[in-house]
Design a protein around this motif. Structure first.
Motif, PDB file in Angstrom:
ATOM      1  N   ARG A 184      13.219  10.920 -13.819  1.00  0.00           N
ATOM      2  CA  ARG A 184      12.884  11.880 -14.881  1.00  0.00           C
ATOM      3  C   ARG A 184      13.329  13.289 -14.525  1.00  0.00           C
ATOM      4  O   ARG A 184      13.640  14.084 -15.397  1.00  0.00           O
ATOM      5  CB  ARG A 184      11.363  11.908 -15.143  1.00  0.00           C
ATOM      6  N   GLY A 185      13.361  13.601 -13.231  1.00  0.00           N
ATOM      7  CA  GLY A 185      13.631  14.973 -12.826  1.00  0.00           C
ATOM      8  C   GLY A 185      15.036  15.184 -12.278  1.00  0.00           C
ATOM      9  O   GLY A 185      15.400  16.304 -11.925  1.00  0.00           O
TER      10      GLY A 185
ATOM     11  N   HIS B  79      11.036   8.292  -8.886  1.00  0.00           N
ATOM     12  CA  HIS B  79       9.635   7.873  -8.819  1.00  0.00           C
ATOM     13  C   HIS B  79       9.552   6.358  -8.992  1.00  0.00           C
ATOM     14  O   HIS B  79      10.440   5.739  -9.594  1.00  0.00           O
ATOM     15  CB  HIS B  79       8.792   8.580  -9.873  1.00  0.00           C
TER      16      HIS B  79
ATOM     17  N   LEU C 199       9.048  13.955  -6.077  1.00  0.00           N
ATOM     18  CA  LEU C 199       8.707  15.115  -6.904  1.00  0.00           C
ATOM     19  C   LEU C 199       7.592  15.952  -6.281  1.00  0.00           C
ATOM     20  O   LEU C 199       6.963  16.761  -6.956  1.00  0.00           O
ATOM     21  CB  LEU C 199       8.309  14.638  -8.307  1.00  0.00           C
ATOM     22  N   SER C 200       7.339  15.759  -5.004  1.00  0.00           N
ATOM     23  CA  SER C 200       6.291  16.524  -4.317  1.00  0.00           C
ATOM     24  C   SER C 200       6.627  18.012  -4.421  1.00  0.00           C
ATOM     25  O   SER C 200       7.777  18.414  -4.261  1.00  0.00           O
ATOM     26  CB  SER C 200       6.235  16.093  -2.852  1.00  0.00           C
ATOM     27  N   PRO C 201       5.609  18.841  -4.727  1.00  0.00           N
ATOM     28  CA  PRO C 201       5.874  20.267  -4.998  1.00  0.00           C
ATOM     29  C   PRO C 201       6.564  20.963  -3.825  1.00  0.00           C
ATOM     30  O   PRO C 201       6.028  21.010  -2.723  1.00  0.00           O
ATOM     31  CB  PRO C 201       4.477  20.837  -5.271  1.00  0.00           C
TER      32      PRO C 201
ATOM     33  N   GLU D 188       7.978  17.730 -17.135  1.00  0.00           N
ATOM     34  CA  GLU D 188       7.683  16.467 -17.832  1.00  0.00           C
ATOM     35  C   GLU D 188       6.800  15.597 -16.956  1.00  0.00           C
ATOM     36  O   GLU D 188       7.131  15.353 -15.798  1.00  0.00           O
ATOM     37  CB  GLU D 188       8.975  15.698 -18.097  1.00  0.00           C
ATOM     38  N   ILE D 189       5.723  15.087 -17.510  1.00  0.00           N
ATOM     39  CA  ILE D 189       4.820  14.240 -16.719  1.00  0.00           C
ATOM     40  C   ILE D 189       5.489  12.878 -16.503  1.00  0.00           C
ATOM     41  O   ILE D 189       5.904  12.216 -17.459  1.00  0.00           O
ATOM     42  CB  ILE D 189       3.451  14.095 -17.394  1.00  0.00           C
ATOM     43  N   THR D 190       5.573  12.485 -15.255  1.00  0.00           N
ATOM     44  CA  THR D 190       6.354  11.330 -14.841  1.00  0.00           C
ATOM     45  C   THR D 190       5.471  10.172 -14.378  1.00  0.00           C
ATOM     46  O   THR D 190       5.765   9.008 -14.641  1.00  0.00           O
ATOM     47  CB  THR D 190       7.290  11.781 -13.700  1.00  0.00           C
TER      48      THR D 190
ATOM     49  N   GLY E 194       4.521  15.714 -12.285  1.00  0.00           N
ATOM     50  CA  GLY E 194       5.524  16.131 -13.249  1.00  0.00           C
ATOM     51  C   GLY E 194       6.832  16.466 -12.553  1.00  0.00           C
ATOM     52  O   GLY E 194       6.886  16.513 -11.314  1.00  0.00           O
ATOM     53  N   THR E 195       7.857  16.689 -13.346  1.00  0.00           N
ATOM     54  CA  THR E 195       9.136  17.068 -12.750  1.00  0.00           C
ATOM     55  C   THR E 195       9.056  18.466 -12.144  1.00  0.00           C
ATOM     56  O   THR E 195       9.885  18.831 -11.324  1.00  0.00           O
ATOM     57  CB  THR E 195      10.258  17.035 -13.801  1.00  0.00           C
TER      58      THR E 195
ATOM     59  N   GLY F  87       5.941  19.738 -10.780  1.00  0.00           N
ATOM     60  CA  GLY F  87       4.837  19.868  -9.837  1.00  0.00           C
ATOM     61  C   GLY F  87       3.762  18.829 -10.076  1.00  0.00           C
ATOM     62  O   GLY F  87       3.956  17.892 -10.864  1.00  0.00           O
TER      63      GLY F  87
END
Lengths: 352, 352
Positions: free
Chosen positions: A204-205, A215, A235-237, B144-146, B252-253, B255
């Motif tokens: 997604r990212g 993911h 996608l870890s911050p 975007e929530i993944t 999310g993409t 965070g």
């Protein structure tokens, strides 16, 4: 007697941890590094003052090493591991061990054909909170384990990642790369040996790199054991002070255990006893355990069976994600004393 | 104008929260309680000094109430809700709304046939950390929530539970009872409207009551949205000071957000900003929101569409767990302005 350690492939920084192990032991000597990339090879051989080899075949032929540590591009690892075992070397691989079932079968055949040690440096096994968890489970305080959930967030830090990680064929997928840790723990901690797995993976990212999975989720059903939901992502911050807040929760009929790896903490609560922080033993190192096993002539804590079994289920999860269907898994053929079933019949097949 | 509140069924203590709402408002009056169990009815009518009714039909016929709060045995709720709507009453139900798809269709038809409010008292919607999460998502800081993962541990405290909870037909299953909360949040927070769900449910710690499910997992795939793994169980440690350490993580993409309901905490971390505790607004009450909506002539925060949609997906998860197969879900027919598709064609069907 000196243990001569050589390295095949330095494409992922995890290998540095295994190389560093030589510095911890008077009787472990780094003797060579095989790496196809000339620049990378030069930088490593200069740093460690050891001989370089263009490829792993030259290294194996040189007869200079006892143990081969494998850290190549993921898709190249299977052939290296099988070749190393066949030529009489012990193998300590970084994870993942390989990226295809054909690779895994070849590794299994090579390992069964000899008397060499084979292991994966699953560091998570040796974290203090994991070691404490094993003790808690041995006391059976949690009753029968009913559900296992785990999350494996990783920072991508994309500009620092090599191109091959974004290519499906060379990377082999996120479940095989990241979820394999928690699959190993699930098998190791609960003793389950067969079931079904449903893998999910997506992007997604990082949609400009369509071959990449950023993911994934593996839902592992186990025959007679717990159901497990194991997720992982890239996608870890990035602004967080930690690489990833990865954790596992085990729910038993007698209580729960929360393994908080980021905070080096294990919290256990039961029907009889209020939540408590379990005292932790010292952390160990996967490579140190492997060296100790070599010296003592014993199996390492992550046995060859463990390495083959976890990889087998991770590959089944990956296959399921691709097929969009559950895949049956069965590690019986990898267990000590088994008749070698995985080579004679498919262990991973789609459900009818 | 006084809002006359009556109660149909007091079989689960959640209903006490709705009854207590009358005490918070000068213009809300508790006018009656219908309950088939004579002893239970007597204890409630004596405590609140209101008239008792043998069954909900008598209560509805009496014409004394504007709003019916529904807290009967789960399997009895569907008929009560539909009857109440058909007879011109507003309905605020405890969860679950009902236990079968036939019930849900009847409720939907009754609701569409009139102008009454219909809602479920999903308290989790109104917790401070949930309200703060909605704000964070509105800022689109997480991208975007993944992936969404949530866990819903509950203490069983078995000796205090009524018999009907251990009977599959009257209870309706753990995914419909407990996971419905997180399904509602998934739908509400991300706006997804269709996908597939794979439910799992089992019993490991209460095998002497084979009709009971003491743990479950729903994996919700959403078309174009996140994948969600939502678990729940009745094995929360009895000796803990909390009922359950229930939490949700959204990836999310951009965070992650960790909703820690037990600790009333929301932690957000992004690629640009280090992890922080988000300041929380005051907690609200589901029943208070419903009363406010009645006064203002607006929809409650948990709209009828929300109530029908979450129940629909929870029932699909339960159906999947029974069938051992994924089930397609689609809430389009419940959304405002829809043509009523769920009544004309099945919304939940097995995948081919």
């Amino acid at each position: 007697m000196t243990i001569r350690l050589a390295v095949a492939g330095v494409r992922h920084p995890h290998i540095d941890t295994i190389i560093a192990e030589a510095g911890h032991h008077d009787d472990v000597e780094l003797v060579g590094i095989a790496e196809g990339d000339r620049e990378l090879r030069g930088s490593y051989t200069a740093r460690y003052g050891v001989r370089g080899y263009d490829d792993h075949a030259q290294l194996l032929d040189s007869g200079t090493a006892d143990v081969i540590a494998v850290g190549d591009v993921y898709s190249a690892r299977g052939a290296i591991v099988a070749d190393a075992l066949r030529s009489g070397h012990h193998v300590l691989a970084d994870k993942p061990l390989c990226t295809t079932r054909a690779d895994l079968d070849a590794i299994h055949a090579a390992w069964r054909g000899g008397d060499r040690l084979l292991s994966i440096a699953f560091e998570k096994r040796f974290y203090a909170s994991t070691l404490a968890l094993s003790e808690v489970l041995a006391q059976a305080e949690l009753g029968e384990i009913t559900m296992v959930t785990a999350t494996g967030p990783h920072k991508l830090t994309r500009h620092r990642r090599p191109d091959w990680m974004f290519d499906a064929a060379s990377y082999g997928g996120i479940l095989n790369d990241l979820t394999v840790h928690d699959i190993d723990l699930l098998l190791h901690l609960t003793g389950v040996s067969s079931g079904q797995v449903r893998g999910h993976a997506g992007n997604r990212g990082n949609t400009d790199r369509p071959g990449f999975e950023d993911h994934g989720l593996a839902v592992v059903e186990t025959d007679g054991g717990p159901i497990a939901a194991l997720d992982a992502h890239w996608l870890s911050p990035e602004a967080a002070p930690y690489h990833g807040d990865y954790r596992m929760r085990l729910v038993g009929t007698g209580g729960t255990a929360d393994v908080l790896w980021k905070d080096d903490e294990l919290v256990v609560a039961t029907h009889e006893r209020s939540p408590r922080d379990v005292p932790l033993p010292p952390r160990r190192r996967a490579a140190a355990d492997f060296v100790d096993a070599l010296r003592a002539g014993r199996e390492p804590s992550v046995t060859a069976s463990d390495a083959l079994a976890a990889t087998s289920v991770a590959l089944a999860a990956q296959e399921s994600a691709r097929a969009g269907r559950p895949v049956t898994w069965d590690i019986a053929g990898y267990l000590p004393g088994s008749g070698g079933a995985p080579l004679d019949r498919p262990t991973s097949r789609r459900t009818p």
